[in-house]
Design a protein around this motif. Structure first.
Motif, short mmCIF file in Angstrom:
data_model
loop_
_atom_site.label_atom_id
_atom_site.label_comp_id
_atom_site.label_asym_id
_atom_site.label_seq_id
_atom_site.Cartn_x
_atom_site.Cartn_y
_atom_site.Cartn_z
N GLU A 35 72.67 42.27 71.28
CA GLU A 35 71.59 42.98 70.41
C GLU A 35 70.71 43.92 71.14
OE1 GLU A 35 67.91 41.79 67.19
OE2 GLU A 35 69.16 40.23 68.22
N GLN A 36 69.94 43.21 72.46
CA GLN A 36 69.27 44.06 73.47
C GLN A 36 70.19 45.34 74.04
OE1 GLN A 36 68.17 40.94 76.01
NE2 GLN A 36 66.21 40.46 75.11
N ARG A 38 70.35 47.93 71.33
CA ARG A 38 69.21 48.69 71.09
C ARG A 38 68.76 49.55 72.14
NH1 ARG A 38 65.83 44.45 71.36
NH2 ARG A 38 66.32 43.88 69.10
N ARG A 39 69.23 49.22 73.49
CA ARG A 39 69.04 50.07 74.65
C ARG A 39 69.84 51.26 74.67
NH1 ARG A 39 69.84 48.20 80.85
NH2 ARG A 39 69.70 49.98 81.89
#
Length: 230
Positions: free
Chosen positions: A20-21, A24-25
């Motif tokens: 998820e991170q 998003r990045r």
């Protein structure tokens, strides 16, 4: 460039958090995560996302089994701590194999490989809708469509530039010719151009230039609210 729809399945919450991170990045990736593999598989079958991130060694079902029954249009990337599955993964036509723990740079490389495959397989987005009116073929620019209404054995296409086109067809066949993100089914008898919507509720949609509101069918209310930002 349109958003790439993604689903990640992993029974380890921390592994899902990393994906998820990283999504998003990078940006441009719309991710939904599932820690229960069978639930995730059902959602994949329903939504047919562009890209699937898939763990292999999970408690309830092996990720290789899931990969084997994915819709053919879904690209997938394996994410696993077990390197011995790499060959199995590539035999199933995985785009890439991310060995945990993987870096953001390695993740980005895998995603870029997936995007190249997605773009190579994706048909070009049409700019016009071509329908038959009486004995003539009529080409209607997608940007000139306000909404589409089913009228018995006919479909009425209401145009931004004024007037309408009446064609003998069913609404389902017309919807299949339209790009998903630009048009929204709001009722069994209505499809609206998303860009033409001025305001909306769970029961009505206001379309620019139209005196009468369009109804929202009860079965479409949730997807209308989600798609239009409610």
């Amino acid at each position: 460039m349109r958003t790439i729809t993604c689903i990640a399945i992993d029974d380890e919450p921390m592994a899902l958090l990393v994906i998820e991170q990283f999504c998003r990045r990078r940006g441009g990736l719309e991710l939904t995560t599932f820690s229960e593999p069978r639930v995730g598989l059902e959602e994949i079958r329903r939504r047919k996302p562009d890209l699937v991130f898939l763990d292999i060694q999970m408690n309830s079902i092996n990720g290789l089994q899931i990969a084997d029954v994915l819709p053919h249009e879904c690209c997938f990337i394996f994410t696993t701590a077990y390197a011995q599955y790499a060959l199995d993964g590539f035999n199933l036509d995985a785009v890439d194999f991310l060995h945990k723990p993987f870096s953001y740079e390695r993740f980005e490389t895998a995603v870029e490989k997936a995007l190249r495959r997605i773009n190579a397989c994706r048909p070009a987005t049409p700019e016009c809708l071509v329908v038959k009116q009486e004995y003539n073929n009529v080409s209607i620019p997608l940007t000139d469509i306000l909404y589409i209404e089913a009228l018995g054995n006919y479909v009425k296409i209401v145009r931004t530039s004024g007037g309408h086109v009446l064609t003998r067809a069913n609404l389902k066949s017309i919807v299949e010719m339209l790009p998903d993100k630009a048009f929204l089914r709001i009722h069994r008898s209505y499809v609206v151009a998303v860009s033409a919507v001025l305001s909306f509720t769970r029961s009505r949609v206001v379309v620019k230039g139209q005196a009468a509101d369009l109804p929202v069918g009860a079965q479409y209310a949730s997807q209308v609210m989600e798609a239009l930002g409610g």
